[in-house]
Design a protein around this motif. Structure first.
Motif, mmCIF file in Angstrom:
data_model
loop_
_atom_site.group_PDB
_atom_site.id
_atom_site.type_symbol
_atom_site.label_atom_id
_atom_site.label_comp_id
_atom_site.label_asym_id
_atom_site.label_seq_id
_atom_site.Cartn_x
_atom_site.Cartn_y
_atom_site.Cartn_z
ATOM 1 N N UNK A 189 0.811 -1.226 0.000
ATOM 2 C CA UNK A 189 0.000 0.000 0.000
ATOM 3 C C UNK A 189 0.842 1.273 0.000
ATOM 4 N N UNK A 190 2.123 1.190 0.371
ATOM 5 C CA UNK A 190 2.984 2.361 0.347
ATOM 6 C C UNK A 190 3.033 3.137 1.648
ATOM 7 N N UNK A 191 2.318 2.696 2.693
ATOM 8 C CA UNK A 191 2.324 3.387 3.986
ATOM 9 C C UNK A 191 3.644 3.150 4.715
ATOM 10 N N UNK A 192 3.935 4.048 5.655
ATOM 11 C CA UNK A 192 5.115 3.873 6.503
ATOM 12 C C UNK A 192 4.880 2.714 7.462
ATOM 13 N N UNK A 193 5.960 1.981 7.752
ATOM 14 C CA UNK A 193 5.897 0.899 8.728
ATOM 15 C C UNK A 193 6.692 1.346 9.941
ATOM 16 N N UNK A 194 6.025 1.407 11.086
ATOM 17 C CA UNK A 194 6.693 1.798 12.322
ATOM 18 C C UNK A 194 7.714 0.724 12.704
ATOM 19 N N UNK A 195 8.851 1.127 13.268
ATOM 20 C CA UNK A 195 9.841 0.130 13.702
ATOM 21 C C UNK A 195 9.241 -0.843 14.718
ATOM 22 N N UNK A 196 9.503 -2.117 14.514
ATOM 23 C CA UNK A 196 8.993 -3.141 15.417
ATOM 24 C C UNK A 196 7.626 -3.672 15.046
ATOM 25 N N UNK A 197 7.046 -3.177 13.956
ATOM 26 C CA UNK A 197 5.733 -3.646 13.527
ATOM 27 C C UNK A 197 5.824 -4.173 12.107
ATOM 28 N N UNK A 198 4.742 -4.718 11.615
ATOM 29 C CA UNK A 198 4.693 -5.201 10.250
ATOM 30 C C UNK A 198 5.236 -6.612 10.114
ATOM 31 N N UNK A 199 5.215 -7.097 8.876
ATOM 32 C CA UNK A 199 5.667 -8.440 8.562
ATOM 33 C C UNK A 199 6.642 -8.383 7.399
ATOM 34 N N UNK A 200 7.743 -9.113 7.536
ATOM 35 C CA UNK A 200 8.695 -9.221 6.438
ATOM 36 C C UNK A 200 8.601 -10.645 5.893
ATOM 37 N N UNK A 201 8.265 -10.777 4.622
ATOM 38 C CA UNK A 201 8.143 -12.065 3.961
ATOM 39 C C UNK A 201 9.375 -12.256 3.100
ATOM 40 N N UNK A 202 10.078 -13.371 3.304
ATOM 41 C CA UNK A 202 11.294 -13.662 2.537
ATOM 42 C C UNK A 202 11.013 -14.841 1.630
ATOM 43 N N UNK A 203 11.176 -14.617 0.339
ATOM 44 C CA UNK A 203 10.959 -15.687 -0.637
ATOM 45 C C UNK A 203 12.188 -16.587 -0.702
ATOM 46 N N UNK A 204 12.028 -17.745 -1.329
ATOM 47 C CA UNK A 204 13.138 -18.692 -1.415
ATOM 48 C C UNK A 204 14.292 -18.178 -2.267
ATOM 49 N N UNK A 205 14.018 -17.201 -3.142
ATOM 50 C CA UNK A 205 15.095 -16.639 -3.960
ATOM 51 C C UNK A 205 15.815 -15.494 -3.255
#
Length: 75
Positions: free
Chosen positions: A20-36
């Motif tokens: 969505x382009x919104x700011x992510x506060x430190x310590x929040x949100x989700x980081x998805x790491x793909x196999x590549x």
């Protein structure tokens, strides 16, 4: 002489939601790491679920890309 231990002060990095382009506060949100090795950052479960459903951000009015296409300005 003894070596000195240094404390490194690491500032939290500024992140933007890749959906969505919104700011992510430190310590929040989700980081998805793909196999590549690529990473995708989501600010909320709402963004993550819409991405999983295959919805394009430009088709949704609440995303940065969607509001840019419809001409809606944030005031």
């Amino acid at each position: 002489s003894r070596g000195r231990l240094h404390r490194w002060s690491i500032m939290p990095q500024h992140r933007d939601c890749d959906y969505c382009g919104d700011d992510i506060e430190p310590g929040t949100g989700t980081m998805f790491v793909r196999t590549n090795g690529t990473t995708i950052h989501y600010c909320s479960a709402k963004c993550e679920k819409n991405a999983d459903l295959g919805r394009e951000p430009r088709d949704l009015e609440w995303t940065e890309d969607g509001s840019a296409e419809t001409g809606v300005s944030e005031e």
